[in-house]
Design a protein around this motif. Structure first.
Motif, PDB file in Angstrom:
ATOM      1  N   THR A  71      -3.270  -8.142 -46.799  1.00 42.53           N
ATOM      2  CA  THR A  71      -4.683  -7.902 -46.494  1.00 42.53           C
ATOM      3  C   THR A  71      -5.392  -7.255 -47.672  1.00 42.53           C
ATOM      4  O   THR A  71      -6.527  -7.601 -48.013  1.00 42.53           O
ATOM      5  N   LYS A  72      -4.711  -6.305 -48.327  1.00 37.49           N
ATOM      6  CA  LYS A  72      -5.319  -5.623 -49.470  1.00 37.49           C
ATOM      7  C   LYS A  72      -5.565  -6.589 -50.628  1.00 37.49           C
ATOM      8  O   LYS A  72      -6.673  -6.653 -51.187  1.00 37.49           O
ATOM      9  N   ILE A  73      -4.521  -7.341 -50.997  1.00 37.07           N
ATOM     10  CA  ILE A  73      -4.612  -8.134 -52.220  1.00 37.07           C
ATOM     11  C   ILE A  73      -5.604  -9.291 -52.077  1.00 37.07           C
ATOM     12  O   ILE A  73      -6.193  -9.743 -53.052  1.00 37.07           O
ATOM     13  N   ARG A  74      -5.799  -9.798 -50.860  1.00 39.56           N
ATOM     14  CA  ARG A  74      -6.728 -10.921 -50.691  1.00 39.56           C
ATOM     15  C   ARG A  74      -8.152 -10.486 -50.387  1.00 39.56           C
ATOM     16  O   ARG A  74      -9.062 -11.307 -50.389  1.00 39.56           O
ATOM     17  N   SER A  75      -8.343  -9.185 -50.123  1.00 39.40           N
ATOM     18  CA  SER A  75      -9.674  -8.722 -49.753  1.00 39.40           C
ATOM     19  C   SER A  75     -10.418  -8.012 -50.881  1.00 39.40           C
ATOM     20  O   SER A  75     -11.622  -7.756 -50.752  1.00 39.40           O
ATOM     21  N   VAL A  76      -9.734  -7.690 -51.975  1.00 44.18           N
ATOM     22  CA  VAL A  76     -10.406  -7.006 -53.084  1.00 44.18           C
ATOM     23  C   VAL A  76     -10.909  -8.029 -54.099  1.00 44.18           C
ATOM     24  O   VAL A  76     -10.314  -9.105 -54.270  1.00 44.18           O
ATOM     25  N   ARG A  77     -11.987  -7.701 -54.764  1.00 47.38           N
ATOM     26  CA  ARG A  77     -12.598  -8.635 -55.703  1.00 47.38           C
ATOM     27  C   ARG A  77     -11.762  -8.839 -56.960  1.00 47.38           C
ATOM     28  O   ARG A  77     -11.812  -9.906 -57.570  1.00 47.38           O
ATOM     29  N   SER A  78     -11.020  -7.820 -57.350  1.00 43.81           N
ATOM     30  CA  SER A  78     -10.247  -7.938 -58.594  1.00 43.81           C
ATOM     31  C   SER A  78      -9.244  -9.082 -58.517  1.00 43.81           C
ATOM     32  O   SER A  78      -8.963  -9.732 -59.540  1.00 43.81           O
ATOM     33  N   THR A  79      -8.706  -9.358 -57.335  1.00 45.84           N
ATOM     34  CA  THR A  79      -7.747 -10.460 -57.200  1.00 45.84           C
ATOM     35  C   THR A  79      -8.400 -11.793 -57.507  1.00 45.84           C
ATOM     36  O   THR A  79      -7.864 -12.620 -58.257  1.00 45.84           O
ATOM     37  N   MET A  80      -9.554 -12.024 -56.908  1.00 53.56           N
ATOM     38  CA  MET A  80     -10.239 -13.300 -57.120  1.00 53.56           C
ATOM     39  C   MET A  80     -10.681 -13.463 -58.572  1.00 53.56           C
ATOM     40  O   MET A  80     -10.576 -14.544 -59.152  1.00 53.56           O
ATOM     41  N   TRP A  81     -11.142 -12.373 -59.178  1.00 56.22           N
ATOM     42  CA  TRP A  81     -11.619 -12.463 -60.561  1.00 56.22           C
ATOM     43  C   TRP A  81     -10.460 -12.705 -61.531  1.00 56.22           C
ATOM     44  O   TRP A  81     -10.538 -13.572 -62.403  1.00 56.22           O
ATOM     45  N   THR A  82      -9.395 -11.938 -61.397  1.00 58.03           N
ATOM     46  CA  THR A  82      -8.280 -12.077 -62.340  1.00 58.03           C
ATOM     47  C   THR A  82      -7.590 -13.432 -62.188  1.00 58.03           C
ATOM     48  O   THR A  82      -7.275 -14.094 -63.183  1.00 58.03           O
ATOM     49  N   LEU A  83      -7.358 -13.853 -60.955  1.00 53.51           N
ATOM     50  CA  LEU A  83      -6.705 -15.150 -60.746  1.00 53.51           C
ATOM     51  C   LEU A  83      -7.628 -16.298 -61.130  1.00 53.51           C
ATOM     52  O   LEU A  83      -7.173 -17.333 -61.634  1.00 53.51           O
ATOM     53  N   GLY A  84      -8.929 -16.129 -60.890  1.00 52.83           N
ATOM     54  CA  GLY A  84      -9.878 -17.167 -61.294  1.00 52.83           C
ATOM     55  C   GLY A  84      -9.919 -17.346 -62.801  1.00 52.83           C
ATOM     56  O   GLY A  84      -9.913 -18.478 -63.312  1.00 52.83           O
ATOM     57  N   VAL A  85      -9.948 -16.231 -63.525  1.00 57.41           N
ATOM     58  CA  VAL A  85      -9.934 -16.300 -64.988  1.00 57.41           C
ATOM     59  C   VAL A  85      -8.599 -16.855 -65.476  1.00 57.41           C
ATOM     60  O   VAL A  85      -8.551 -17.617 -66.452  1.00 57.41           O
ATOM     61  N   PHE A  86      -7.513 -16.495 -64.805  1.00 57.84           N
ATOM     62  CA  PHE A  86      -6.198 -17.019 -65.176  1.00 57.84           C
ATOM     63  C   PHE A  86      -6.171 -18.544 -65.085  1.00 57.84           C
ATOM     64  O   PHE A  86      -5.732 -19.231 -66.016  1.00 57.84           O
ATOM     65  N   VAL A  87      -6.616 -19.080 -63.963  1.00 56.96           N
ATOM     66  CA  VAL A  87      -6.635 -20.542 -63.792  1.00 56.96           C
ATOM     67  C   VAL A  87      -7.548 -21.189 -64.825  1.00 56.96           C
ATOM     68  O   VAL A  87      -7.210 -22.239 -65.405  1.00 56.96           O
ATOM     69  N   LEU A  88      -8.687 -20.568 -65.088  1.00 55.54           N
ATOM     70  CA  LEU A  88      -9.628 -21.118 -66.066  1.00 55.54           C
ATOM     71  C   LEU A  88      -9.004 -21.168 -67.455  1.00 55.54           C
ATOM     72  O   LEU A  88      -9.138 -22.176 -68.174  1.00 55.54           O
ATOM     73  N   LEU A  89      -8.306 -20.106 -67.843  1.00 57.40           N
ATOM     74  CA  LEU A  89      -7.688 -20.066 -69.168  1.00 57.40           C
ATOM     75  C   LEU A  89      -6.530 -21.049 -69.281  1.00 57.40           C
ATOM     76  O   LEU A  89      -6.441 -21.815 -70.251  1.00 57.40           O
ATOM     77  N   VAL A  90      -5.639 -21.028 -68.307  1.00 52.71           N
ATOM     78  CA  VAL A  90      -4.450 -21.881 -68.376  1.00 52.71           C
ATOM     79  C   VAL A  90      -4.826 -23.356 -68.318  1.00 52.71           C
ATOM     80  O   VAL A  90      -4.411 -24.154 -69.165  1.00 52.71           O
ATOM     81  N   VAL A  91      -5.620 -23.723 -67.338  1.00 50.14           N
ATOM     82  CA  VAL A  91      -5.991 -25.132 -67.174  1.00 50.14           C
ATOM     83  C   VAL A  91      -6.981 -25.560 -68.255  1.00 50.14           C
ATOM     84  O   VAL A  91      -6.813 -26.615 -68.881  1.00 50.14           O
ATOM     85  N   GLY A  92      -7.994 -24.733 -68.498  1.00 47.27           N
ATOM     86  CA  GLY A  92      -9.022 -25.101 -69.471  1.00 47.27           C
ATOM     87  C   GLY A  92      -8.485 -25.241 -70.881  1.00 47.27           C
ATOM     88  O   GLY A  92      -8.691 -26.268 -71.542  1.00 47.27           O
ATOM     89  N   ILE A  93      -7.770 -24.224 -71.350  1.00 47.66           N
ATOM     90  CA  ILE A  93      -7.235 -24.279 -72.707  1.00 47.66           C
ATOM     91  C   ILE A  93      -6.136 -25.333 -72.809  1.00 47.66           C
ATOM     92  O   ILE A  93      -6.038 -26.056 -73.819  1.00 47.66           O
ATOM     93  N   GLY A  94      -5.321 -25.455 -71.773  1.00 45.93           N
ATOM     94  CA  GLY A  94      -4.260 -26.468 -71.803  1.00 45.93           C
ATOM     95  C   GLY A  94      -4.810 -27.876 -71.936  1.00 45.93           C
ATOM     96  O   GLY A  94      -4.325 -28.677 -72.749  1.00 45.93           O
ATOM     97  N   LEU A  95      -5.839 -28.187 -71.167  1.00 44.71           N
ATOM     98  CA  LEU A  95      -6.446 -29.523 -71.245  1.00 44.71           C
ATOM     99  C   LEU A  95      -7.202 -29.713 -72.552  1.00 44.71           C
ATOM    100  O   LEU A  95      -7.195 -30.807 -73.132  1.00 44.71           O
ATOM    101  N   LEU A  96      -7.868 -28.658 -73.021  1.00 48.30           N
ATOM    102  CA  LEU A  96      -8.625 -28.762 -74.266  1.00 48.30           C
ATOM    103  C   LEU A  96      -7.708 -29.015 -75.452  1.00 48.30           C
ATOM    104  O   LEU A  96      -7.987 -29.885 -76.293  1.00 48.30           O
ATOM    105  N   VAL A  97      -6.608 -28.280 -75.532  1.00 54.52           N
ATOM    106  CA  VAL A  97      -5.660 -28.474 -76.634  1.00 54.52           C
ATOM    107  C   VAL A  97      -5.065 -29.870 -76.592  1.00 54.52           C
ATOM    108  O   VAL A  97      -4.954 -30.556 -77.618  1.00 54.52           O
TER     109      VAL A  97
END
Length: 289
Positions: A46-72
């Motif tokens: 409940t804690k980890i899915r309800s705080v904003r930091s989880t969504m922001w950090t995981l969202g940036v993680f997916v953006l970096l991994v997928v975005g940079i991976g596809l760009l390279v």
């Protein structure tokens, strides 16, 4: 005249005197349930899915991994010929996004524990679940499941895209697929768990995040500036066991010809993480909240 109604029966008072006792005892109307690991897991989820930091950090993680991976992969495919890609593992181009994305997982791992000390929420957590080891275990299980799942999905997407974009590269073997998806996901999830344990030890978000970034980047940077021949063995060890090199090992693209190979980085990270959790548990049991 109306007949007077008999008085309604009243509930027994909460304060009652036991036979043979001069002092009243209190009986709570709320049922008391002994807490178990399942309750702690539900609370941490409940804690980890309800705080904003989880969504922001995981969202940036997916953006970096997928975005940079596809760009390279797209840039390599557009600027390299078939002969230049021949013999290369197409999955290896995803390591660039993973190195930056690992900072997001480390940040989330630290915040999972250290942020509660900053806000004071840790007092409520320990009152609800007095078993401190159970709380630490629940945080570790929930975080590991989230980090591993998000990493595996992101890495798998990049891997399939790289193979599709890089027609000139060779087809990865089954072992390379396993190491480049499952292995790297387990490694990064363990790296996040190491950050979680360090956050419990340091109890300060900024300090723990700074230390983890130093653990990832400092060995490689220090090795680059070791020019003396007398420090050659130290420089070589820093190169071999640095986090960036260990990430590259999963794609059979190590920075050195010696050092960890195969699945060695995973076992190294598992051992270091286990030691950090042992220290975090001992300190958690001995310290005041």
């Amino acid at each position: 005249m109306s007949t007077p109604q008999p008085p309604m029966p009243q509930a027994a008072p909460a304060w009652q005197t036991d036979p043979g006792s001069a002092y009243p005892t209190y009986t709570s109307p709320i049922p008391v349930v002994r807490t178990r690991l399942g309750h702690a897991l539900s609370s941490e989820w409940t804690k980890i899915r309800s705080v904003r930091s989880t969504m922001w950090t995981l969202g940036v993680f997916v953006l970096l991994v997928v975005g940079i991976g596809l760009l390279v992969a797209a840039l390599v495919a557009a600027n390299s010929g078939t002969s230049e890609l021949n013999g290369q593992n197409p999955l290896s181009f995803g390591v660039f996004g993973l190195l930056l994305g690992s900072i997001c997982l480390m940040t989330l791992g630290v915040l999972t524990t250290a942020s509660e000390y900053g806000t004071g929420m840790i007092r409520t957590t320990m009152v609800a679940c007095p078993s401190r080891g159970r709380v630490l275990a629940a945080k570790a299980v929930v975080f590991f499941a989230v980090a591993f799942t998000v990493t595996l999905v992101s890495v798998g997407l990049v891997a399939f895209a790289d193979v599709a974009l890089l027609d000139g590269a060779r087809t990865p073997s089954g072992g390379e697929w396993l190491k480049g998806t499952l292995g790297i996901s387990l490694y990064l999830a363990l790296l996040g768990l190491l950050s979680l344990a360090l956050g419990s030890i340091i109890r300060h978000s900024a300090g723990a995040i700074t230390i983890m970034i130093g653990v990832v980047l400092a060995p490689l940077v220090i090795a680059l500036f070791m020019f003396s021949d007398s420090l050659d063995s130290v420089r070589k060890a820093l190169f071999e066991y640095s986090i960036p090199n260990q990430l590259s090992v999963f794609y059979s693209n190590s920075l050195t010809s010696s050092g960890p190979s195969g699945w060695d980085p995973l076992w190294i990270m598992a051992g270091v993480t286990a030691a950090a959790f042992a220290g975090a548990y001992l300190l958690l049991e001995r310290r005041d909240v």
